[in-house]
Design an enzyme around this catalytic site. Sequence first.
Site, PDB file in Angstrom:
ATOM      1  CB  SER A   1      -0.883  -0.001   1.259  1.00  0.00           C
ATOM      2  OG  SER A   1      -1.523   1.244   1.455  1.00  0.00           O
TER       3      SER A   1
ATOM      4  CE1 TYR B   1      -3.898  -1.913   5.509  1.00  0.00           C
ATOM      5  CE2 TYR B   1      -3.196   0.314   4.931  1.00  0.00           C
ATOM      6  CZ  TYR B   1      -3.656  -0.940   4.550  1.00  0.00           C
ATOM      7  OH  TYR B   1      -3.861  -1.219   3.216  1.00  0.00           O
TER       8      TYR B   1
END
Length: 242
Positions: free
Chosen positions: A139, A152
Amino acid sequence: MTSSIAGVAVITGASSGIGEATARHLHAAGFKVALLARRRDRIDALAADLGDGALAIEADVTDRDALVAAAEQVKKELGGADVLVNNAGVMLLGPFSADQRGDYRQMIEVNLLGAITTTEVFLDQLTASGRADIINISSVAGRTARSGNGVYAATKWGINGWSEALRQELLPTVRVTLIEPGVVATELPTHITHESTNTAVNEMYSKAEVTADDIAEVIAFAIGRPRHLAINEILLRPSTQV
């Protein structure tokens, strides 16, 4: 896609989003696809839609025994993996507090340990192929941490570091490619448990123009390059994302 190989692709998190789109693209390019996910009904429906060469396998990437059984099934029914797409992941954003500790553990176990364990279990098949690819879905959060996404981001930074080390260990037999998307129109933010964060992030994602198909095309492109060329890392964002 003009593929330099056709073989067997194992895709985790294949029940929706980038995983499902990648399965469709690779199957259309001539690959047999093993669809790994927890939601059996969805992967059964996808396998039926794709037809010959699509195999649905219910498996949780946090369960090594289930992954071992999946690898055995892939070997028996499809002949072994040539491509592994580590796509399974969760994005449970929210402020750092004890209230979110269950979310933190789940993200670490799925996003980071899940990819590592899946790769470990399928590694013998991939190295035996002699022409394999590992695609790790990371990501933008693996490069830029922001308030509210700390754990995350930690899982994605971890994937990035591990992917680079793995790339060096496995070359030239196995190519390792890291894909780092920004905002993509998928169901990823719908599982956020922190109420105000859920509202804000889903508002942003509702306006997303980049689709799972866009990312799947990039994945297929990387896999389809001639074996003398390895694309190590791809960072991609919507053209409007800062």
